[in-house]
Design a protein around this motif. Structure first.
Motif, short mmCIF file in Angstrom:
data_model
loop_
_atom_site.label_atom_id
_atom_site.label_comp_id
_atom_site.label_asym_id
_atom_site.label_seq_id
_atom_site.Cartn_x
_atom_site.Cartn_y
_atom_site.Cartn_z
N ASN A 46 53.86 52.78 39.83
CA ASN A 46 52.74 52.69 39.53
C ASN A 46 51.59 52.66 38.66
N PRO A 47 50.76 51.64 39.04
CA PRO A 47 49.85 51.08 37.93
C PRO A 47 48.66 52.81 37.45
N TYR A 48 48.27 52.44 36.42
CA TYR A 48 47.40 53.57 35.27
C TYR A 48 47.32 53.20 33.96
N GLY A 49 46.02 52.95 34.04
CA GLY A 49 45.54 53.19 32.15
C GLY A 49 46.04 51.75 32.47
N PRO A 50 46.87 51.96 30.44
CA PRO A 50 47.25 50.59 30.18
C PRO A 50 48.82 49.54 30.96
N THR B 255 37.85 56.90 29.49
CA THR B 255 36.35 56.48 29.14
C THR B 255 36.88 54.97 27.53
N ASP B 256 38.54 55.98 26.85
CA ASP B 256 38.86 55.17 25.82
C ASP B 256 39.60 54.44 26.19
N GLN B 257 39.75 53.11 26.39
CA GLN B 257 40.56 52.02 26.79
C GLN B 257 41.05 51.32 25.76
N THR B 258 41.17 51.82 24.86
CA THR B 258 42.36 51.32 23.19
C THR B 258 43.38 52.30 23.84
#
Length: 522
Positions: free
Chosen positions: A222-226, A312-315
């Motif tokens: 399933n899609p999540y985060g990166p 919040t931190d997408q890196t």
């Protein structure tokens, strides 16, 4: 009232408690040995929690959950290595080091122990160890300042430099006032905060899920985060990980044997026999905290995949813990939970400040002034806490990749430079001062060079070649030189005193020294 009001209130209450503990410790700090080592009066509970809290830093609550969230269970090898290292350090190093440091002229720092253990009269062994500590820990302190600034920036939207000054100043204040006892007692509070936060945050987030069992499958498809379509190998610990990487991650555990701010807790125990109880406290605390970090990542994959919320931190996705805490709790409770991250930063930084100050005064200043009075030593030690903090703040003003990169392999530097020497000091009678010096220099230089070359550091973690080459250098040079007179006899007295203390845990350690250590050891 705004959310920021409650967050600020929680932080102010936390800062007030830290300063109050500093003043309490100040009243119990009457002489120089109190300031540096708490007069060897640390209970097993305090020693165990203090060692754990000062070790983990913000990595436990931010770096580890973020890495597990992104990469999956292949990141667990480092956790396994660290956990085994924690247990082994308490099992095999703590009792003997506690006994031997008192037998060896009541040594109160690691460099002074190395010198007294080998009967080195050149002062070069003590000087070399002190320089290594000062170099690596100055950058570590700077890293703590940077972390404090970033925390303040991200939590309150405030100015980075204001965060550096606020967090740095409070840490310096209670360390300056109360010394080792303040650092140890605040570590207990900070360790408790970290423990509660890592238990409550993933549990609350788990209860908020539609189907809690999803945490064991969601991330794979399933899609999540990166991951737009999930990570099929999320639960596979060996997928995409080379054998060298696994060995390197497991080898993080070797770093514990050479960590000055960890082994200092061993030296401060009331008796070698109390290392067993402290080991249980520390390993249970570490195990539950690691499980909390792991479950934070597992729950986050589902929560941020199902709910209308984002990290919040997408890196690096290192804010998953912070974001879950803000979402799950009232702002005041969230503020208290978020202080756990600040506690992790400050507990580590305060220990580093004190150890660096001790190296400057006990291990460098006393080389040139062998008989200063205790008042002078206390004043100078407190002054050095401020001086090291100012250097750390100056370096943190414009943090560079070079500074933060050094912190990345400082763990390996300490592990390679000091680890083999600590083990040999306690278990190899034949160790000599030239051998110890050779081992420390080769270990530190190997780590520095290996970690600076991308091709080498990418092949295997630098602590592995560092420990191997340091150990070889130490053994070869020791065999080519002779131990000083009296070293072997003192080694036997320390071993006998340790064994007696472990067999008679109800007796004060002074009795063990009298009964098995010999009159000259008291």
């Amino acid at each position: 009232m705004s959310d920021n009001f409650w967050l600020v209130l929680a932080i102010v209450l936390y800062f007030g408690l830290m300063v109050a503990i500093g003043f309490y410790s100040w009243r119990k700090t009457e002489k120089y040995d109190d300031y540096v080592l708490g007069d060897r009066g640390l209970s097993p509970l305090v020693a165990g929690l203090s060692a754990g809290a000062s070790d983990m830093s913000g990595w436990l609550l931010m770096g580890l959950p973020g890495a597990l969230f992104v990469a999956g269970m292949s990141e667990l090898w480092i956790v396994i290595g660290l956990f085994v290292g924690t247990w082994a350090n308490w099992k095999w190093i703590a009792p003997r080091l506690r006994a031997y440091t008192e037998v060896a002229k009541n040594s109160i720092t690691l460099p002074s122990f190395f010198e007294n253990r080998t009967h080195d009269t050149s002062r070069m062994l003590r000087f070399t160890a002190a320089v290594i500590i000062i170099f690596f820990f100055t950058f570590y302190v700077s890293s703590g300042m940077v972390s404090g600034g970033r925390y303040y920036e991200s939590t309150f939207g405030g100015d980075y430099l204001h965060g550096v000054l606020i967090v740095g100043s409070i840490t310096v204040l209670y360390t300056f006032i109360g010394g080792f006892l303040a650092v140890s007692y605040t570590d207990v509070v900070q360790g408790g905060l970290m423990f509660l936060a890592l238990v409550t945050v993933p549990l609350m987030a788990l209860f908020a899920l539609d189907n809690p069992a999803d945490i064991f499958s969601w991330a794979t498809s399933n899609p999540y985060g990166p991951w737009e379509e999930g990570n099929p190998t999320y639960f596979n610990m060996i997928a995409g990980v080379s054998a060298a990487t696994i060995v390197g991650n497991l080898a993080w555990g070797l770093g514990y044997f050479g960590r000055p701010h960890i082994v200092t807790r061993f030296m401060a125990l009331r008796s070698p026999s109390e290392a067993k109880s402290a080991r249980r406290t520390s390993t249970v605390w570490v195990a539950i905290c690691y499980l909390g970090a792991i479950f934070t990542a597992l729950v986050a994959t589902v929560y941020f995949g199902q709910k209308s919320a984002s990290v919040t931190d997408q890196t690096g996705f290192e804010t998953v813990f912070l974001d879950l805490a803000r979402i799950m709790f009232h702002p005041l409770i969230a503020g208290i939970v978020l202080t756990a991250v600040l506690a992790a930063i400050m507990s580590t930084m305060s220990s580093q400040l004190l150890i660096t100050s001790s190296a400057l005064i006990e291990d460098l200043y006393r080389i040139f002034n062998k008989n200063p009075n205790h008042t002078t030593l206390l004043v100078l030690s407190r002054a050095m806490v401020i001086a090291v903090a100012l250097v750390g703040m100056a370096l943190a003003i414009n943090p560079s990749d070079t500074i933060l990169g050094l912190v990345g392999f400082a763990w390996a530097g300490f592990g390679a430079a000091f680890g083999p020497v600590v083990v040999a000091s306690l278990y190899w009678k034949r160790l000599t001062a030239p051998g110890a010096i050779a081992g420390m220099i080769v270990g530190a230089v190997t780590v520095f060079v290996w970690g600076s070359v991308d091709a080498l550091s990418g092949a295997i973690y630098e602590i592995v070649p560092g420990v191997i080459l340091a150990g070889l250098a130490m053994v070869v040079v020791s065999l080519l030189t002779r131990p000083k007179p009296g070293v072997a006899e003192e080694f036997d007295r320390a071993a006998a005193a340790t064994d007696y203390a472990l067999a008679h845990p109800d007796e004060p350690f002074t009795e063990a020294l009298r009964n098995r250590g010999g009159a000259s050891a008291v």
